[in-house]
Structure formats: structure tokens, C-alpha cells
Design a protein around this motif. Sequence first.
Motif, PDB file in Angstrom:
ATOM      1  N   GLN A   1       0.857  -1.176   0.000  1.00 13.49           N
ATOM      2  CA  GLN A   1       0.000   0.000   0.000  1.00 13.49           C
ATOM      3  C   GLN A   1       0.895   1.227   0.000  1.00 13.49           C
ATOM      4  O   GLN A   1       1.668   1.439   0.936  1.00 13.49           O
ATOM      5  CB  GLN A   1      -0.910  -0.004   1.246  1.00 13.49           C
ATOM      6  N   HIS A   2       0.814   2.025  -1.051  1.00 14.21           N
ATOM      7  CA  HIS A   2       1.619   3.235  -1.133  1.00 14.21           C
ATOM      8  C   HIS A   2       0.921   4.344  -0.371  1.00 14.21           C
ATOM      9  O   HIS A   2      -0.285   4.531  -0.474  1.00 14.21           O
ATOM     10  CB  HIS A   2       1.830   3.642  -2.584  1.00 14.21           C
ATOM     11  N   SER A   3       1.720   5.089   0.356  1.00 18.56           N
ATOM     12  CA  SER A   3       1.147   6.196   1.108  1.00 18.56           C
ATOM     13  C   SER A   3       0.870   7.361   0.163  1.00 18.56           C
ATOM     14  O   SER A   3       1.421   7.462  -0.919  1.00 18.56           O
ATOM     15  CB  SER A   3       2.108   6.636   2.215  1.00 18.56           C
ATOM     16  N   GLY A   4       0.037   8.278   0.598  1.00 23.05           N
ATOM     17  CA  GLY A   4      -0.331   9.424  -0.222  1.00 23.05           C
ATOM     18  C   GLY A   4       0.797  10.423  -0.376  1.00 23.05           C
ATOM     19  O   GLY A   4       0.799  11.242  -1.284  1.00 23.05           O
ATOM     20  N   SER A   5       1.790  10.393   0.512  1.00 18.50           N
ATOM     21  CA  SER A   5       2.877  11.362   0.420  1.00 18.50           C
ATOM     22  C   SER A   5       3.914  10.863  -0.581  1.00 18.50           C
ATOM     23  O   SER A   5       4.422   9.759  -0.487  1.00 18.50           O
ATOM     24  CB  SER A   5       3.528  11.567   1.786  1.00 18.50           C
ATOM     25  N   ALA A   6       4.210  11.705  -1.551  1.00 20.33           N
ATOM     26  CA  ALA A   6       5.190  11.347  -2.575  1.00 20.33           C
ATOM     27  C   ALA A   6       6.593  11.665  -2.081  1.00 20.33           C
ATOM     28  O   ALA A   6       6.807  12.626  -1.349  1.00 20.33           O
ATOM     29  CB  ALA A   6       4.893  12.117  -3.856  1.00 20.33           C
ATOM     30  N   THR A   7       7.522  10.849  -2.470  1.00 16.69           N
ATOM     31  CA  THR A   7       8.924  11.093  -2.133  1.00 16.69           C
ATOM     32  C   THR A   7       9.662  11.385  -3.429  1.00 16.69           C
ATOM     33  O   THR A   7       9.321  10.848  -4.477  1.00 16.69           O
ATOM     34  CB  THR A   7       9.554   9.869  -1.445  1.00 16.69           C
ATOM     35  N   PRO A   8      10.674  12.242  -3.381  1.00 14.44           N
ATOM     36  CA  PRO A   8      11.388  12.556  -4.615  1.00 14.44           C
ATOM     37  C   PRO A   8      12.204  11.362  -5.099  1.00 14.44           C
ATOM     38  O   PRO A   8      12.660  10.540  -4.319  1.00 14.44           O
ATOM     39  CB  PRO A   8      12.291  13.716  -4.223  1.00 14.44           C
TER      40      PRO A   8
ATOM     41  N   PRO B   1       6.982  15.622  -7.883  1.00 12.73           N
ATOM     42  CA  PRO B   1       6.066  15.796  -9.008  1.00 12.73           C
ATOM     43  C   PRO B   1       4.833  16.576  -8.562  1.00 12.73           C
ATOM     44  O   PRO B   1       4.268  16.322  -7.515  1.00 12.73           O
ATOM     45  CB  PRO B   1       5.694  14.374  -9.413  1.00 12.73           C
ATOM     46  N   GLY B   2       4.416  17.532  -9.365  1.00  9.86           N
ATOM     47  CA  GLY B   2       3.238  18.330  -9.061  1.00  9.86           C
ATOM     48  C   GLY B   2       3.504  19.519  -8.151  1.00  9.86           C
ATOM     49  O   GLY B   2       2.589  20.279  -7.851  1.00  9.86           O
ATOM     50  N   SER B   3       4.740  19.704  -7.697  1.00 14.35           N
ATOM     51  CA  SER B   3       5.036  20.843  -6.832  1.00 14.35           C
ATOM     52  C   SER B   3       5.202  22.099  -7.682  1.00 14.35           C
ATOM     53  O   SER B   3       5.271  22.040  -8.909  1.00 14.35           O
ATOM     54  CB  SER B   3       6.303  20.582  -6.012  1.00 14.35           C
ATOM     55  N   LYS B   4       5.290  23.252  -7.021  1.00 17.02           N
ATOM     56  CA  LYS B   4       5.393  24.501  -7.775  1.00 17.02           C
ATOM     57  C   LYS B   4       6.737  24.621  -8.487  1.00 17.02           C
ATOM     58  O   LYS B   4       6.847  25.309  -9.490  1.00 17.02           O
ATOM     59  CB  LYS B   4       5.173  25.704  -6.860  1.00 17.02           C
ATOM     60  N   GLU B   5       7.776  23.945  -8.004  1.00 16.41           N
ATOM     61  CA  GLU B   5       9.071  23.981  -8.664  1.00 16.41           C
ATOM     62  C   GLU B   5       9.105  23.080  -9.907  1.00 16.41           C
ATOM     63  O   GLU B   5       9.936  23.249 -10.783  1.00 16.41           O
ATOM     64  CB  GLU B   5      10.190  23.527  -7.720  1.00 16.41           C
TER      65      GLU B   5
END
Length: 126
Positions: free
Chosen positions: A27-34, A44-48
Motif C-alpha cells: 500500500q503506497h502512502s499518499g505522500s510522494a517522495t522525490p 512531481p506536481g510541486s510549484k518547482e
Amino acid sequence: MRQTAVRLSKTYTPMIKFVGGRHPLLQHSGSATPHPCTMDGILPGSKECEPAGDFHSKLKPFEVVPYKTNKSAQKGAGAKTGSNYTFTSRPLKENEVDSIFDLPTRFQLRPFAEAEIDSINAGGAL
């Protein structure tokens, strides 16, 4: 009387034996890691993070620059052959050779064996 296909299907056991039990479903958590290869840890999806379409719109297309020749040189020997390029004689630099026969032994072509020559001349079938 039972059909043969039904009887065979009940007695059939697969030849493949899987070792161990079922693998757990991750189960992958909702928080993405770089990703480890990203620069500065951009997610991914950040303002940078710049969308691919915006990135490609800023790229300059490849430009082909025509080769320019001297008009005076073109009237000479180059005009006879129809070439737009001029040859400039210069001394050889270090590690340059003017013939393939001057290459080191490891880079020279090996001579063909007589059996190989006969095979080639016979069309490959001997």
C-alpha cells in the motif's frame, strides 16, 4: 456415466509448484517522495516542477547553418569537381595517420584465410 473431460479436470494437478505463500500487496502512502535522481529533491506536481509542455515550448529548435565557402576558392579547383568544400593541406598532428596502413597492428585488418576466400568465392556454400 461421467464425461472424460470432467473426470480429467478433477484429477489434474498443475506441474508448477509455487514456493511460499502469497506476496503481500504493498500500500503506497499518499505522500510522494522525490526520485533519487531528481535535482534538489523536486516532487512531481510541486510549484518547482515545470510541466513537460512548458519545458518543451521554451526549447529552441535545432538550426541548420549552411557551410560557407570562399568564392575565390570555389572558382579554382573546387568548381571543376562541383564540390563546395576546399582542401587545406596541413601537417599531421600527434596521433594522426594519413593511411590505414600506418595504423597500429591491433587496428589493422587481418588478412583473409584461404578457406574464407574460397567460401566467399563459392557463394558461401562449400
